[in-house]
Design a protein around this motif. Sequence first.
Motif, PDB file in Angstrom:
ATOM      1  N   GLU A 100     -23.963 -13.201 -10.771  1.00  0.00           N
ATOM      2  CA  GLU A 100     -23.016 -12.793  -9.572  1.00  0.00           C
ATOM      3  C   GLU A 100     -23.153 -11.255  -9.202  1.00  0.00           C
ATOM      4  OE1 GLU A 100     -20.918 -15.307  -8.119  1.00  0.00           O
ATOM      5  OE2 GLU A 100     -22.105 -16.794  -9.202  1.00  0.00           O
ATOM      6  N   ARG A 101     -23.169 -10.638 -10.422  1.00  0.00           N
ATOM      7  CA  ARG A 101     -23.252  -8.908  -9.910  1.00  0.00           C
ATOM      8  C   ARG A 101     -24.755  -8.741  -9.328  1.00  0.00           C
ATOM      9  NH1 ARG A 101     -20.186  -6.848 -15.361  1.00  0.00           N
ATOM     10  NH2 ARG A 101     -18.220  -7.169 -14.551  1.00  0.00           N
ATOM     11  N   GLN A 102     -25.617  -9.336  -9.914  1.00  0.00           N
ATOM     12  CA  GLN A 102     -27.103  -9.146  -9.278  1.00  0.00           C
ATOM     13  C   GLN A 102     -27.281  -9.605  -7.817  1.00  0.00           C
ATOM     14  OE1 GLN A 102     -29.929 -11.064 -11.616  1.00  0.00           O
ATOM     15  NE2 GLN A 102     -31.696  -9.909 -10.371  1.00  0.00           N
ATOM     16  N   ARG A 103     -26.476 -10.903  -7.448  1.00  0.00           N
ATOM     17  CA  ARG A 103     -26.657 -11.372  -6.033  1.00  0.00           C
ATOM     18  C   ARG A 103     -25.883 -10.406  -5.227  1.00  0.00           C
ATOM     19  NH1 ARG A 103     -26.931 -15.934  -8.002  1.00  0.00           N
ATOM     20  NH2 ARG A 103     -24.661 -16.374  -8.659  1.00  0.00           N
ATOM     21  N   ARG A 104     -24.526 -10.005  -5.756  1.00  0.00           N
ATOM     22  CA  ARG A 104     -23.825  -9.020  -4.745  1.00  0.00           C
ATOM     23  C   ARG A 104     -24.624  -7.681  -4.486  1.00  0.00           C
ATOM     24  NH1 ARG A 104     -18.538  -8.853  -8.763  1.00  0.00           N
ATOM     25  NH2 ARG A 104     -17.999 -11.115  -8.337  1.00  0.00           N
ATOM     26  N   ALA A 105     -25.032  -7.023  -5.540  1.00  0.00           N
ATOM     27  CA  ALA A 105     -25.785  -5.988  -5.321  1.00  0.00           C
ATOM     28  C   ALA A 105     -27.015  -6.158  -4.519  1.00  0.00           C
ATOM     29  CB  ALA A 105     -26.356  -5.417  -6.886  1.00  0.00           C
ATOM     30  N   ALA A 106     -27.733  -7.107  -4.554  1.00  0.00           N
ATOM     31  CA  ALA A 106     -28.954  -7.214  -3.668  1.00  0.00           C
ATOM     32  C   ALA A 106     -28.573  -7.723  -2.370  1.00  0.00           C
ATOM     33  CB  ALA A 106     -29.763  -8.469  -4.234  1.00  0.00           C
ATOM     34  N   TRP A 107     -27.583  -8.201  -2.090  1.00  0.00           N
ATOM     35  CA  TRP A 107     -26.942  -8.395  -0.575  1.00  0.00           C
ATOM     36  C   TRP A 107     -26.510  -7.380   0.026  1.00  0.00           C
ATOM     37  CZ3 TRP A 107     -21.937 -10.655   1.309  1.00  0.00           C
ATOM     38  CH2 TRP A 107     -22.317 -11.100   2.695  1.00  0.00           C
ATOM     39  N   LEU A 108     -25.855  -6.380  -0.908  1.00  0.00           N
ATOM     40  CA  LEU A 108     -25.465  -5.121  -0.413  1.00  0.00           C
ATOM     41  C   LEU A 108     -26.484  -4.178  -0.206  1.00  0.00           C
ATOM     42  CD1 LEU A 108     -23.096  -3.301   0.574  1.00  0.00           C
ATOM     43  CD2 LEU A 108     -22.587  -3.027  -1.693  1.00  0.00           C
ATOM     44  N   GLY A 109     -27.581  -4.197  -1.199  1.00  0.00           N
ATOM     45  CA  GLY A 109     -28.718  -3.205  -1.127  1.00  0.00           C
ATOM     46  C   GLY A 109     -29.301  -3.483   0.083  1.00  0.00           C
ATOM     47  N   THR A 110     -29.738  -4.885   0.488  1.00  0.00           N
ATOM     48  CA  THR A 110     -30.301  -5.089   1.742  1.00  0.00           C
ATOM     49  C   THR A 110     -29.704  -4.595   3.003  1.00  0.00           C
ATOM     50  OG1 THR A 110     -31.449  -7.062   0.597  1.00  0.00           O
ATOM     51  CG2 THR A 110     -31.295  -7.237   3.039  1.00  0.00           C
ATOM     52  N   ALA A 111     -28.417  -5.100   2.812  1.00  0.00           N
ATOM     53  CA  ALA A 111     -27.467  -4.380   4.178  1.00  0.00           C
ATOM     54  C   ALA A 111     -27.789  -2.979   4.108  1.00  0.00           C
ATOM     55  CB  ALA A 111     -26.125  -4.722   3.825  1.00  0.00           C
ATOM     56  N   ILE A 112     -27.700  -2.214   3.091  1.00  0.00           N
ATOM     57  CA  ILE A 112     -27.877  -0.774   3.154  1.00  0.00           C
ATOM     58  C   ILE A 112     -29.228  -0.181   3.705  1.00  0.00           C
ATOM     59  CG2 ILE A 112     -28.070   1.295   1.526  1.00  0.00           C
ATOM     60  CD1 ILE A 112     -25.977   0.136  -0.140  1.00  0.00           C
ATOM     61  N   THR A 113     -30.150  -1.041   3.390  1.00  0.00           N
ATOM     62  CA  THR A 113     -31.547  -0.879   3.766  1.00  0.00           C
ATOM     63  C   THR A 113     -31.539  -1.123   5.394  1.00  0.00           C
ATOM     64  OG1 THR A 113     -32.328  -1.152   1.774  1.00  0.00           O
ATOM     65  CG2 THR A 113     -33.953  -1.162   3.453  1.00  0.00           C
ATOM     66  N   GLU A 114     -31.140  -2.083   5.566  1.00  0.00           N
ATOM     67  CA  GLU A 114     -31.306  -2.623   7.165  1.00  0.00           C
ATOM     68  C   GLU A 114     -30.383  -1.799   7.973  1.00  0.00           C
ATOM     69  OE1 GLU A 114     -32.499  -7.278   6.181  1.00  0.00           O
ATOM     70  OE2 GLU A 114     -30.364  -6.721   6.942  1.00  0.00           O
ATOM     71  N   ALA A 115     -29.187  -1.485   7.649  1.00  0.00           N
ATOM     72  CA  ALA A 115     -28.201  -0.804   8.395  1.00  0.00           C
ATOM     73  C   ALA A 115     -27.832   0.565   8.628  1.00  0.00           C
ATOM     74  CB  ALA A 115     -26.737  -1.291   8.007  1.00  0.00           C
ATOM     75  N   LEU A 116     -28.525   1.216   7.451  1.00  0.00           N
ATOM     76  CA  LEU A 116     -28.194   2.708   7.507  1.00  0.00           C
ATOM     77  C   LEU A 116     -29.732   3.494   7.333  1.00  0.00           C
ATOM     78  CD1 LEU A 116     -25.463   3.051   4.354  1.00  0.00           C
ATOM     79  CD2 LEU A 116     -25.262   2.847   7.107  1.00  0.00           C
ATOM     80  N   ALA A 117     -29.777   4.594   8.119  1.00  0.00           N
ATOM     81  CA  ALA A 117     -30.904   5.285   8.243  1.00  0.00           C
ATOM     82  C   ALA A 117     -30.881   6.202   6.921  1.00  0.00           C
ATOM     83  CB  ALA A 117     -30.555   6.364   9.397  1.00  0.00           C
ATOM     84  N   PRO A 118     -32.200   6.672   6.503  1.00  0.00           N
ATOM     85  CA  PRO A 118     -32.300   7.104   5.235  1.00  0.00           C
ATOM     86  C   PRO A 118     -31.280   8.595   5.166  1.00  0.00           C
ATOM     87  CG  PRO A 118     -34.410   6.864   6.098  1.00  0.00           C
ATOM     88  CD  PRO A 118     -33.458   6.473   7.426  1.00  0.00           C
ATOM     89  N   ALA A 119     -31.105   9.367   6.141  1.00  0.00           N
ATOM     90  CA  ALA A 119     -29.936  10.314   5.966  1.00  0.00           C
ATOM     91  C   ALA A 119     -28.342   9.681   5.656  1.00  0.00           C
ATOM     92  CB  ALA A 119     -29.880  11.153   7.206  1.00  0.00           C
ATOM     93  N   GLU A 120     -28.360   8.516   6.269  1.00  0.00           N
ATOM     94  CA  GLU A 120     -26.906   7.926   5.926  1.00  0.00           C
ATOM     95  C   GLU A 120     -26.933   7.528   4.413  1.00  0.00           C
ATOM     96  OE1 GLU A 120     -25.677   5.986  10.316  1.00  0.00           O
ATOM     97  OE2 GLU A 120     -27.427   5.265   9.325  1.00  0.00           O
ATOM     98  N   ARG A 121     -27.987   6.830   4.061  1.00  0.00           N
ATOM     99  CA  ARG A 121     -28.024   6.618   2.723  1.00  0.00           C
ATOM    100  C   ARG A 121     -27.689   7.737   1.594  1.00  0.00           C
ATOM    101  NH1 ARG A 121     -32.241   3.117   4.816  1.00  0.00           N
ATOM    102  NH2 ARG A 121     -33.911   4.265   3.744  1.00  0.00           N
TER     103      ARG A 121
END
Length: 141
Positions: A100-121
Amino acid sequence: MDDNQLAEELRLTVGRLVRTVRAADTLPAGESAALGYLDRGAPLTTADIAHQWGVSHQSAARAVKDLQAQGLLEAEAHPSDGRKLLLRLTPAGRERLAGERQRRAAWLGTAITEALAPAERKALARVLPLLARLDTHLKSK
């Protein structure tokens, strides 16, 4: 924005984010919460879980019963109170929670990569210690 407005915006935003990320769970929210509490503080009684979760004993007991039926929890007699049971995760429970934790982290990690620029990350990474400090401070109250 004053500190109270900042606090309210932070509370709302973090709350929405947590609820959104939990949508990746395959377990009902109560069962997932109970597994998490046991992972962080086992052994616990059903009453302990209800208190931490902020629900009635009956709600926690229902989640515990369902988790036991799935083989994710085990119970043993309380050493000083024969009316109570101490609950622990089984190996299957630990595995399910990790998934469950891995699924949450992967989903959020993908969103971070897709939605935020490198400086925002990078900015987001700098905020994490501040949030941890706020959490520690609030828990000390």
